[in-house]
Design an enzyme around this catalytic site. Structure first.
Site, mmCIF file in Angstrom:
data_model
loop_
_atom_site.group_PDB
_atom_site.id
_atom_site.type_symbol
_atom_site.label_atom_id
_atom_site.label_comp_id
_atom_site.label_asym_id
_atom_site.label_seq_id
_atom_site.Cartn_x
_atom_site.Cartn_y
_atom_site.Cartn_z
ATOM 1 N N HIS A 1 -40.922 23.040 -18.752
ATOM 2 C CA HIS A 1 -41.923 23.795 -19.446
ATOM 3 C C HIS A 1 -43.153 24.056 -18.706
ATOM 4 C CE1 HIS A 1 -41.242 23.563 -23.447
ATOM 5 N NE2 HIS A 1 -39.872 23.099 -23.244
ATOM 6 N N ASP B 1 -48.733 26.120 -23.631
ATOM 7 C CA ASP B 1 -47.594 25.792 -24.060
ATOM 8 C C ASP B 1 -47.574 26.035 -25.830
ATOM 9 O OD1 ASP B 1 -44.749 24.582 -23.004
ATOM 10 O OD2 ASP B 1 -44.911 24.464 -25.005
ATOM 11 N N THR C 1 -41.514 28.783 -24.214
ATOM 12 C CA THR C 1 -40.796 28.926 -22.816
ATOM 13 C C THR C 1 -39.512 29.052 -23.293
ATOM 14 O OG1 THR C 1 -40.483 26.354 -23.009
ATOM 15 C CG2 THR C 1 -42.573 27.149 -21.743
ATOM 16 N N THR D 1 -33.009 19.252 -16.543
ATOM 17 C CA THR D 1 -33.731 18.340 -16.165
ATOM 18 C C THR D 1 -33.995 17.160 -16.956
ATOM 19 O OG1 THR D 1 -35.749 19.564 -16.978
ATOM 20 C CG2 THR D 1 -35.347 20.001 -14.705
ATOM 21 N N TRP E 1 -29.948 18.455 -6.180
ATOM 22 C CA TRP E 1 -30.826 19.525 -6.543
ATOM 23 C C TRP E 1 -30.274 20.711 -5.901
ATOM 24 C CZ3 TRP E 1 -34.287 20.109 -10.405
ATOM 25 C CH2 TRP E 1 -34.937 21.168 -10.479
ATOM 26 N N ALA E 2 -29.932 21.545 -6.287
ATOM 27 C CA ALA E 2 -29.502 23.173 -5.949
ATOM 28 C C ALA E 2 -30.513 24.288 -6.143
ATOM 29 C CB ALA E 2 -28.144 23.224 -6.478
ATOM 30 N N HIS F 1 -26.130 23.212 -19.738
ATOM 31 C CA HIS F 1 -26.440 22.840 -21.332
ATOM 32 C C HIS F 1 -27.216 23.889 -22.221
ATOM 33 C CE1 HIS F 1 -30.144 23.263 -18.916
ATOM 34 N NE2 HIS F 1 -30.956 22.404 -19.647
ATOM 35 N N TRP G 1 -33.213 27.210 -21.705
ATOM 36 C CA TRP G 1 -33.718 28.924 -21.714
ATOM 37 C C TRP G 1 -33.783 29.387 -20.344
ATOM 38 C CZ3 TRP G 1 -32.351 32.643 -24.137
ATOM 39 C CH2 TRP G 1 -33.017 33.710 -24.040
ATOM 40 N N ASN G 2 -34.345 28.474 -19.386
ATOM 41 C CA ASN G 2 -34.566 28.927 -18.019
ATOM 42 C C ASN G 2 -33.147 29.218 -17.281
ATOM 43 O OD1 ASN G 2 -37.612 28.719 -17.702
ATOM 44 N ND2 ASN G 2 -37.072 26.627 -18.146
HETATM 45 C C1 U2F Z 1 -35.812 22.074 -21.316
HETATM 46 O O1 U2F Z 1 -34.802 22.590 -20.233
HETATM 47 P P1 U2F Z 1 -34.279 21.958 -18.788
HETATM 48 O O2 U2F Z 1 -35.237 21.511 -18.091
HETATM 49 O O3 U2F Z 1 -33.458 20.717 -19.035
HETATM 50 O O4 U2F Z 1 -33.428 23.361 -18.419
HETATM 51 P P2 U2F Z 1 -33.783 24.712 -18.001
HETATM 52 O O5 U2F Z 1 -34.449 25.383 -19.101
HETATM 53 O O6 U2F Z 1 -32.384 25.277 -17.783
HETATM 54 O O7 U2F Z 1 -34.576 24.787 -16.790
HETATM 55 C C2 U2F Z 1 -34.245 24.085 -15.553
HETATM 56 C C3 U2F Z 1 -34.829 24.484 -14.248
HETATM 57 O O8 U2F Z 1 -34.627 23.586 -13.238
HETATM 58 C C4 U2F Z 1 -34.063 24.617 -12.236
HETATM 59 C C5 U2F Z 1 -33.353 25.834 -12.621
HETATM 60 C C6 U2F Z 1 -34.302 25.941 -14.043
HETATM 61 O O9 U2F Z 1 -35.547 26.723 -13.669
HETATM 62 O O10 U2F Z 1 -33.208 26.813 -11.688
HETATM 63 N N1 U2F Z 1 -33.028 23.705 -11.537
HETATM 64 C C7 U2F Z 1 -32.918 23.864 -10.083
HETATM 65 O O11 U2F Z 1 -33.635 24.889 -9.547
HETATM 66 N N2 U2F Z 1 -32.162 23.266 -9.321
HETATM 67 C C8 U2F Z 1 -31.217 22.280 -9.813
HETATM 68 O O12 U2F Z 1 -30.424 21.493 -9.207
HETATM 69 C C9 U2F Z 1 -31.466 22.072 -11.103
HETATM 70 C C10 U2F Z 1 -32.184 22.765 -11.927
HETATM 71 C C11 U2F Z 1 -35.155 21.897 -22.678
HETATM 72 F F1 U2F Z 1 -34.511 20.744 -22.397
HETATM 73 C C12 U2F Z 1 -34.639 23.315 -23.162
HETATM 74 O O13 U2F Z 1 -33.956 22.794 -24.242
HETATM 75 C C13 U2F Z 1 -35.208 24.259 -23.058
HETATM 76 O O14 U2F Z 1 -34.653 25.548 -23.245
HETATM 77 C C14 U2F Z 1 -36.319 24.600 -21.735
HETATM 78 C C15 U2F Z 1 -37.192 25.557 -21.906
HETATM 79 O O15 U2F Z 1 -38.241 25.406 -22.730
HETATM 80 O O16 U2F Z 1 -36.703 23.309 -21.432
#
Ligand code: U2F
Length: 486
Positions: free
Chosen positions: A20, A117, A139, A302, A361-362, A379, A382-383
């Site tokens: 976030h 946020d 977000t 994450t 980490w990638a 999963h 959204w990001n």
């Molecule tokens: C919460 O989401 P998460 O943090 O679990 O997942 P993402 O929204 O997909 O974001 C993961 C970010 O970490 C980066 C990746 C994303 O920008 O590029 N990353 C990386 O660079 N290298 C790696 O090996 C692993 C990840 C929540 F759980 C969700 O439900 C929400 O949608 C989201 C946004 O509010 O936040």
């Protein structure tokens, strides 16, 4: 009077969990670069701040730490929402206290705008008390925001506690019949659990948000108008909020304020979402020379790691079809991979031509824009969805919490840019194999790839000089940096 006092002082309050804070900082960097006269004070916990890519000193963004709410000597149960609940209990005082500190450290330059946020509904009240705009960032998708906005309507329509039979019937019910603007393929079961109910601090906060969000001066999201047309139209023009501004995808417009601090040679303007792009395991080198659209990239974000039977199902499916893959999995979860898996796929040999590479980490944004990557097993955070759209890579989603189910349904049934897994669980090895083969090897997969490539073009258009996200950003900039009232 000191002329300094007329400069905008924007305070930015981040939610420190999941991904976030990074997108909020990304947006802050863009605003700060566009408004060099304004001061931006950015608030998150020390742990979250330490993980973010702040510009070096002497820019107009200053980080401040807020209390994380964890009592001294606290022993965590391991539940993913526990630190979230503790943090929520520390609000709003942890923020308001730190805001005071920022004001006094800036020659008493008073706050001219509160950005945050969207979770932090209570900042609507703080902003109203000092008569400044409140500008929340949601977000995630415009669609999930809309579902949260209509929490009360949805709860009233489905009743207090539907019994199992009723739930079964309701599950297939299409939401569009009573929730304005949502795409026709969304069903009740695709809604974030927090919309349906729950009495913990987290669902309670989201419920409050649904009531307070309308008080925002402007609501902004990391999405773009064209991606979610009906919801965007609804949120923009039904007077639910004064102003609704999709300004994404953030990863296509991220600004690096310390030009010298980072090697920009490997990417154009897109760098991984605020987290300093690093590739210690050489994923990009490993990808070089692989067939176009042949490699699977796997990450569950994450917050969540799939339980061991699901890790095993996915691992076995990958071995069975022999597709090359890069799997990002946190060190704490690696021991849950099946016995001997790392050796069998050659990840331990550091070999350029191993079947797979398992890393903690990638450089995700870079991987998803690499032509060799053909599918993202995700999963549905959204990001990740936005980064996959920006890279033109179809998805296979295994959603776990929050908005992820909604996102997964948008991917598979609204945009047609991904495959579902039969029965929804990765433990179903055949189901996973089938989904991977559909995306990587079938005609249907080609269609998905074409569709996501055209969304990618729309995303690029949205952030181009005349694009919708660019125009929305100009409007946002005006609101956020309007001079403080005297
Ligand atoms: C919460 O989401 P998460 O943090 O679990 O997942 P993402 O929204 O997909 O974001 C993961 C970010 O970490 C980066 C990746 C994303 O920008 O590029 N990353 C990386 O660079 N290298 C790696 O090996 C692993 C990840 C929540 F759980 C969700 O439900 C929400 O949608 C989201 C946004 O509010 O936040």
């Amino acid at each position: 009077r000191d002329h300094h006092h007329h400069h905008p002082h924007v305070v930015v309050a981040a939610f420190p969990h999941g991904s976030h804070a990074a997108p909020l900082l990304s947006l802050t960097r863009r605003l700060a670069a566009a408004a060099p006269n304004a001061t931006f004070s950015f608030f998150s916990t020390s742990k979250s701040n330490a993980s973010l890519n702040f510009p070096a000193a002497a820019t107009n963004i200053t980080p401040y730490d807020v209390d994380d709410g964890v009592p001294p000597n606290h022993v965590f149960s391991g539940h993913p929402l526990e630190p979230v609940e503790l943090f929520i209990k520390a609000t709003p005082h942890n923020f308001t206290k730190a805001f005071q500190e920022a004001v006094s450290r800036n020659n008493n330059n008073k706050i001219s705008c509160i950005m945050s946020d969207a979770f932090f509904w209570f900042l609507a009240e703080v902003a109203a008390d000092i008569n400044v705009p409140w500008v929340p960032l949601w977000t995630a998708a415009s669609t999930s925001l809309s579902l949260h906005f209509y929490t009360d309507l949805i709860r009233q329509t489905i009743g207090p506690a539907p019994d199992d039979a009723a739930t079964g019937e309701m599950e297939e019910a299409l939401l569009m019949s009573f929730v304005p603007g949502v795409p026709s393929a969304l069903r009740l079961q695709d809604i974030p659990a927090e919309v349906i109910g729950g009495d913990h601090a987290f669902p309670a906060m989201l419920h409050k948000m649904s009531h307070f969000i309308a008080r925002a001066t402007a609501v902004t999201v990391n999405s773009f108008d064209h991606l979610e047309p009906s919801v965007t139209q609804h949120l923009k023009y039904s007077n639910l909020f004064p102003t609704f501004l999709p300004v994404g995808p953030f990863n296509l417009i991220d600004i690096d304020m310390n030009n010298n601090a980072r090697d920009n040679s490997s990417t154009d303007s897109s760098t991984s979402n605020n987290l300093v792009a690093h590739d210690p395991d050489g994923c990009l080198h490993w990808l070089a020379g692989r067939e176009p659209a042949s490699v699977a990239y796997i990450s569950f974000g994450t917050v969540m790691t799939p339980p061991p039977p699901e890790l095993a199902g996915l691992a076995e499916a990958l071995e069975a079809i022999g597709a090359p893959f890069i799997w990002s999995i946190p060190d704490r979860a690696k021991h849950n991979l099946p016995q001997g898996f790392l050796e069998r796929i050659g990840s331990t040999s550091d070999h350029d031509r191993s079947q797979g590479k398992v890393v903690s980490w990638a450089p995700q944004v870079e991987l998803l824009s690499h032509e060799a990557v053909g599918v993202f097993v995700s999963h549905g955070g959204w990001n990740s969805v936005m980064e996959s759209v920006s890279g033109g890579v179809p998805l296979i989603c295994r959603p776990f919490l929050g908005d992820q189910r909604t996102n997964a349904r948008l991917v598979s049934h609204v945009w047609g840019i991904g495959a579902d897994i039969k029965d929804g669980r990765l433990s179903n090895k055949e189901g996973v194999m089938e989904a991977l083969e559909r995306v990587l090897k079938s005609e249907e997969g080609k269609v998905m790839r074409d569709k996501i490539k055209s969304l990618k073009e729309q995303a690029k258009k949205a952030v181009s000089p005349d694009g919708t996200s660019t125009k929305n950003f100009s409007q946002l900039l005006k609101i956020v940096t309007s001079p403080p009232s005297q």
